[in-house]
Enzyme design. Structure first.
Site, PDB file in Angstrom:
ATOM      1  N   GLY A 170     -26.921 -39.341  21.832  1.00 56.72           N
ATOM      2  CA  GLY A 170     -28.141 -38.768  21.974  1.00 56.72           C
ATOM      3  C   GLY A 170     -28.366 -37.457  21.329  1.00 56.72           C
ATOM      4  N   ASN A 217     -24.679 -46.056  25.859  1.00 57.84           N
ATOM      5  CA  ASN A 217     -25.651 -47.352  25.989  1.00 57.84           C
ATOM      6  C   ASN A 217     -26.799 -47.466  25.531  1.00 57.84           C
ATOM      7  OD1 ASN A 217     -26.789 -45.654  27.555  1.00 57.84           O
ATOM      8  ND2 ASN A 217     -26.685 -47.033  29.542  1.00 57.84           N
ATOM      9  N   ASP A 237     -21.624 -48.859  28.351  1.00 54.29           N
ATOM     10  CA  ASP A 237     -22.242 -48.123  29.683  1.00 54.29           C
ATOM     11  C   ASP A 237     -21.106 -47.435  30.341  1.00 54.29           C
ATOM     12  OD1 ASP A 237     -23.298 -47.195  32.211  1.00 54.29           O
ATOM     13  OD2 ASP A 237     -24.798 -49.252  31.973  1.00 54.29           O
ATOM     14  N   GLY A 280     -11.824 -39.967  35.319  1.00 58.84           N
ATOM     15  CA  GLY A 280     -10.413 -40.899  35.197  1.00 58.84           C
ATOM     16  C   GLY A 280      -9.944 -40.955  33.945  1.00 58.84           C
ATOM     17  N   TYR A 319     -32.035 -36.447  39.460  1.00 56.33           N
ATOM     18  CA  TYR A 319     -31.247 -35.703  38.206  1.00 56.33           C
ATOM     19  C   TYR A 319     -30.613 -34.423  38.847  1.00 56.33           C
ATOM     20  CZ  TYR A 319     -30.942 -33.087  33.829  1.00 56.33           C
ATOM     21  OH  TYR A 319     -30.402 -32.762  32.679  1.00 56.33           O
ATOM     22  N   LYS A 379     -26.438 -33.986  39.316  1.00 58.35           N
ATOM     23  CA  LYS A 379     -25.587 -33.163  38.259  1.00 58.35           C
ATOM     24  C   LYS A 379     -24.916 -32.157  39.426  1.00 58.35           C
ATOM     25  CE  LYS A 379     -26.751 -33.882  34.175  1.00 58.35           C
ATOM     26  NZ  LYS A 379     -25.975 -34.202  32.954  1.00 58.35           N
ATOM     27  N   TYR A 393     -11.594 -33.284  41.089  1.00 64.35           N
ATOM     28  CA  TYR A 393     -10.472 -33.708  40.138  1.00 64.35           C
ATOM     29  C   TYR A 393      -9.816 -32.491  39.692  1.00 64.35           C
ATOM     30  CZ  TYR A 393     -11.715 -38.681  39.512  1.00 64.35           C
ATOM     31  OH  TYR A 393     -11.737 -40.008  39.725  1.00 64.35           O
ATOM     32  N   THR A 440     -32.481 -26.639  25.927  1.00 63.55           N
ATOM     33  CA  THR A 440     -32.014 -26.692  24.542  1.00 63.55           C
ATOM     34  C   THR A 440     -32.830 -27.434  23.694  1.00 63.55           C
ATOM     35  OG1 THR A 440     -29.595 -26.158  25.384  1.00 63.55           O
ATOM     36  CG2 THR A 440     -30.038 -27.033  23.160  1.00 63.55           C
ATOM     37  N   ARG A 485     -40.154 -33.938  26.617  1.00 67.14           N
ATOM     38  CA  ARG A 485     -40.029 -32.498  27.000  1.00 67.14           C
ATOM     39  C   ARG A 485     -41.073 -31.344  25.997  1.00 67.14           C
ATOM     40  NH1 ARG A 485     -33.325 -32.973  27.151  1.00 67.14           N
ATOM     41  NH2 ARG A 485     -33.878 -34.423  25.499  1.00 67.14           N
TER      42      ARG A 485
HETATM   43  P1  NAD Z   1     -30.255 -37.493  25.696  1.00 68.98           P
HETATM   44  O1  NAD Z   1     -31.272 -38.384  26.496  1.00 68.98           O
HETATM   45  O2  NAD Z   1     -30.827 -37.417  24.307  1.00 68.98           O
HETATM   46  O3  NAD Z   1     -29.182 -37.850  25.420  1.00 68.98           O
HETATM   47  C1  NAD Z   1     -28.292 -38.395  26.498  1.00 68.98           C
HETATM   48  C2  NAD Z   1     -27.483 -39.578  26.032  1.00 68.98           C
HETATM   49  O4  NAD Z   1     -26.850 -40.392  27.213  1.00 68.98           O
HETATM   50  C3  NAD Z   1     -28.223 -40.766  25.476  1.00 68.98           C
HETATM   51  O5  NAD Z   1     -27.842 -41.031  24.131  1.00 68.98           O
HETATM   52  C4  NAD Z   1     -28.080 -42.075  26.278  1.00 68.98           C
HETATM   53  O6  NAD Z   1     -28.361 -43.085  25.792  1.00 68.98           O
HETATM   54  C5  NAD Z   1     -26.817 -41.818  26.880  1.00 68.98           C
HETATM   55  N1  NAD Z   1     -26.390 -42.371  28.328  1.00 68.98           N
HETATM   56  C6  NAD Z   1     -27.389 -42.365  29.199  1.00 68.98           C
HETATM   57  N2  NAD Z   1     -26.707 -43.223  30.321  1.00 68.98           N
HETATM   58  C7  NAD Z   1     -25.646 -43.707  29.710  1.00 68.98           C
HETATM   59  C8  NAD Z   1     -24.864 -44.448  30.311  1.00 68.98           C
HETATM   60  N3  NAD Z   1     -24.687 -44.836  31.622  1.00 68.98           N
HETATM   61  N4  NAD Z   1     -23.659 -44.775  29.523  1.00 68.98           N
HETATM   62  C9  NAD Z   1     -23.492 -44.472  28.208  1.00 68.98           C
HETATM   63  N5  NAD Z   1     -24.415 -43.486  27.627  1.00 68.98           N
HETATM   64  C10 NAD Z   1     -25.578 -43.137  28.608  1.00 68.98           C
HETATM   65  O7  NAD Z   1     -30.314 -36.215  26.204  1.00 68.98           O
HETATM   66  P2  NAD Z   1     -29.718 -34.716  25.546  1.00 68.98           P
HETATM   67  O8  NAD Z   1     -30.686 -33.584  25.664  1.00 68.98           O
HETATM   68  O9  NAD Z   1     -29.022 -34.803  24.696  1.00 68.98           O
HETATM   69  O10 NAD Z   1     -28.684 -34.287  27.162  1.00 68.98           O
HETATM   70  C11 NAD Z   1     -27.330 -34.693  27.039  1.00 68.98           C
HETATM   71  C12 NAD Z   1     -26.719 -34.123  28.316  1.00 68.98           C
HETATM   72  O11 NAD Z   1     -26.829 -32.718  28.317  1.00 68.98           O
HETATM   73  C13 NAD Z   1     -27.057 -34.700  29.529  1.00 68.98           C
HETATM   74  O12 NAD Z   1     -26.050 -34.899  30.401  1.00 68.98           O
HETATM   75  C14 NAD Z   1     -28.236 -33.719  30.104  1.00 68.98           C
HETATM   76  O13 NAD Z   1     -28.323 -33.674  31.414  1.00 68.98           O
HETATM   77  C15 NAD Z   1     -27.459 -32.386  29.531  1.00 68.98           C
HETATM   78  N6  NAD Z   1     -28.314 -31.412  29.517  1.00 68.98           N
HETATM   79  C16 NAD Z   1     -29.334 -31.363  28.403  1.00 68.98           C
HETATM   80  C17 NAD Z   1     -30.199 -30.328  28.355  1.00 68.98           C
HETATM   81  C18 NAD Z   1     -31.251 -30.221  27.299  1.00 68.98           C
HETATM   82  O14 NAD Z   1     -32.032 -29.084  27.154  1.00 68.98           O
HETATM   83  N7  NAD Z   1     -31.151 -30.781  26.027  1.00 68.98           N
HETATM   84  C19 NAD Z   1     -30.487 -29.166  29.339  1.00 68.98           C
HETATM   85  C20 NAD Z   1     -29.385 -29.334  30.545  1.00 68.98           C
HETATM   86  C21 NAD Z   1     -28.511 -30.683  30.614  1.00 68.98           C
HETATM   87  N1  UDP Z   2     -44.390 -28.929  29.859  1.00 69.76           N
HETATM   88  C1  UDP Z   2     -45.964 -28.951  29.682  1.00 69.76           C
HETATM   89  N2  UDP Z   2     -46.237 -29.837  28.634  1.00 69.76           N
HETATM   90  C2  UDP Z   2     -45.823 -31.058  28.247  1.00 69.76           C
HETATM   91  C3  UDP Z   2     -44.284 -30.924  28.429  1.00 69.76           C
HETATM   92  C4  UDP Z   2     -43.809 -30.098  29.241  1.00 69.76           C
HETATM   93  O1  UDP Z   2     -46.559 -27.917  29.923  1.00 69.76           O
HETATM   94  O2  UDP Z   2     -46.221 -31.641  27.596  1.00 69.76           O
HETATM   95  C5  UDP Z   2     -43.807 -28.102  30.656  1.00 69.76           C
HETATM   96  C6  UDP Z   2     -43.228 -28.773  32.167  1.00 69.76           C
HETATM   97  O3  UDP Z   2     -44.096 -28.857  33.209  1.00 69.76           O
HETATM   98  C7  UDP Z   2     -42.155 -27.459  32.219  1.00 69.76           C
HETATM   99  C8  UDP Z   2     -41.770 -27.010  31.097  1.00 69.76           C
HETATM  100  O4  UDP Z   2     -42.713 -27.245  29.956  1.00 69.76           O
HETATM  101  O5  UDP Z   2     -42.769 -26.402  32.982  1.00 69.76           O
HETATM  102  C9  UDP Z   2     -40.479 -27.573  30.352  1.00 69.76           C
HETATM  103  O6  UDP Z   2     -40.877 -28.790  30.531  1.00 69.76           O
HETATM  104  P1  UDP Z   2     -39.314 -29.709  29.957  1.00 69.76           P
HETATM  105  O7  UDP Z   2     -39.701 -31.194  30.338  1.00 69.76           O
HETATM  106  O8  UDP Z   2     -39.206 -29.531  28.566  1.00 69.76           O
HETATM  107  O9  UDP Z   2     -37.885 -29.097  30.560  1.00 69.76           O
HETATM  108  P2  UDP Z   2     -37.654 -28.993  32.132  1.00 69.76           P
HETATM  109  O10 UDP Z   2     -38.865 -28.903  32.980  1.00 69.76           O
HETATM  110  O11 UDP Z   2     -36.648 -29.979  32.366  1.00 69.76           O
HETATM  111  O12 UDP Z   2     -37.162 -27.549  32.001  1.00 69.76           O
END
Ligand code: NAD
Ligand code: UDP
Length: 315
Positions: free
Chosen positions: A11, A33, A56, A102, A145, A149, A159, A175, A186
């Site tokens: 990801g 996955n 997965d 685990g 979601y 979490k 754990y 991020t 996003r």
């Molecule tokens: P992303 O969607 O790019 O990455 C998530 C990855 O998890 C993907 O590669 C997806 O294929 C994999 N995945 C999903 N279900 C799976 C499963 N059952 N088995 C194996 N792989 C699986 O999203 P991201 O932004 O890189 O987020 C990564 C983590 O960080 C997530 O847990 C997310 O909740 C957390 N997070 C991200 C942000 C952000 O701003 N990017 C903010 C808060 C939390």
């Molecule tokens: N947002 C927006 N236009 C877009 C996508 C997102 O105005 O095309 C807004 C969304 O409603 C939220 C903020 O931007 O208030 C951040 O959204 P994002 O999906 O990036 O992250 P999260 O809501 O999970 O913080």
């Protein structure tokens, strides 16, 4: 050489974490996955110490040999992904987290859970510190979601307390950086794509809701400091620089030089009105704070994604 398992390693964040761990001299086992991740995110990795397995994590999870660190990132993360995959999101937060914990227990490995600022919901405390319990609608569309979490955090603490696993919980605030999918929904990748294509930037609501945006390299540094610490309660990692979404859209127009207009669309249900991390704990505990501001981070994102596109076209 330490061995790290990264779930969700193909990801956005996971692929940057794999890069950093390899650079630190780790052997890396990446489990994904490919639900929302992609092989393109890891295709640049040439190291013999990198092993990708399409897997997965909600199913049976076994990794041969010693493992020193388990980074559990697998989960849909963008609202459009978890709204499309509500049951899977709950499953990966519960079964997936059980399996990852685990694994850490069996291997006596250090464990890090990628949690989120979404555990604070639509917060009534501002900025959010770790001792705020949150304001989440469990049955709204985002509940799948947020509650997954929150459950994953409860499980991680269980754990730790009952099974003695060396666990760590990072509450990640929004991020961004290179390798976000242009259509992942996003705000930053959407606005960047729209600006570059000279299409209107779609601000939801009146754009007065706030977010605080952290560049990916700063976040990954926080992961490594936290998993190396002896602290087991959640820690916020995010950039406290707070922007309204309208300000973000305007900043992206400025940075890209785009002449796109801004249009206003309906605000999604339960969209948090404010979000800003209190990072006092990360500062004092880990000596961590962000180093990349929004403009610099947006420019790096554009440059690095353009380089990647060029390399991809050339190959
Ligand atoms: P992303 O969607 O790019 O990455 C998530 C990855 O998890 C993907 O590669 C997806 O294929 C994999 N995945 C999903 N279900 C799976 C499963 N059952 N088995 C194996 N792989 C699986 O999203 P991201 O932004 O890189 O987020 C990564 C983590 O960080 C997530 O847990 C997310 O909740 C957390 N997070 C991200 C942000 C952000 O701003 N990017 C903010 C808060 C939390
Ligand atoms: N947002 C927006 N236009 C877009 C996508 C997102 O105005 O095309 C807004 C969304 O409603 C939220 C903020 O931007 O208030 C951040 O959204 P994002 O999906 O990036 O992250 P999260 O809501 O999970 O913080």
């Amino acid at each position: 050489m330490p061995t790290s398992v990264v779930t969700g390693g193909a990801g956005f964040l996971g692929s940057h974490l794999c890069d950093r761990l390899l650079a630190e001299g780790h052997r890396v086992i990446c489990l994904d996955n490919l639900d929302t991740g992609t092989l393109e995110n890891i295709e640049h990795i040439r190291s013999p110490e990198f092993d990708f397995q399409q897997h997965d994590v909600t199913g049976y999870l076994e990794v041969p040999g010693a493992v020193d660190f388990v980074f559990h990132l697998a989960s849909p993360a963008s609202p459009i992904d978890y709204l499309r995959l509500p049951l899977h999101t709950l499953k990966v937060g519960s079964y997936g987290t059980h399996n990852a914990l685990g694994l850490a227990k069996a291997k006596r490995a250090r464990f890090l859970l990628a949690s989120t600022s979404e555990v604070y919901g639509d917060p009534k405390e501002h900025p959010q510190s770790e001792d705020y319990w949150g304001h989440v609608n469990p049955i709204g569309p985002r509940g799948v979601y947020d509650e997954a979490k929150r459950y994953a955090e409860a499980l991680t603490m269980a754990y730790h307390r009952q099974q003695g696993v060396d666990t760590h919980i990072v509450r990640i605030f929004n991020t961004y950086g290179p390798r976000m999918r242009p259509h992942d929904g996003r705000a930053i990748p959407t606005f960047l794509r729209q600006a570059m294509e000279n299409k209107p930037l779609t601000v939801f609501g009146d754009g007065s809701q706030t977010r605080s945006f952290c560049f990916v390299s700063d976040l990954i540094e926080g992961f490594l400091r936290l998993i190396g610490s002896d602290y087991h309660l959640p820690v916020n990692i995010g950039n406290p620089g707070e922007y309204t979404i309208l300000q973000l859209a305007e900043e992206i127009l400025r940075v890209t030089g785009s002449t796109s207009e801004i249009v206003y669309e309906a605000l999604p249900q339960d969209d948090p009105t404010v979000r800003q991390p209190d990072i006092t704990l990360a500062r004092s505990l880990l000596g961590w704070e962000p180093t990349v501001g929004l403009e610099e981070g947006l420019r790096s994102t554009l440059d690095m994604d353009a380089d990647r596109e060029t390399a991809h076209t050339a190959s």
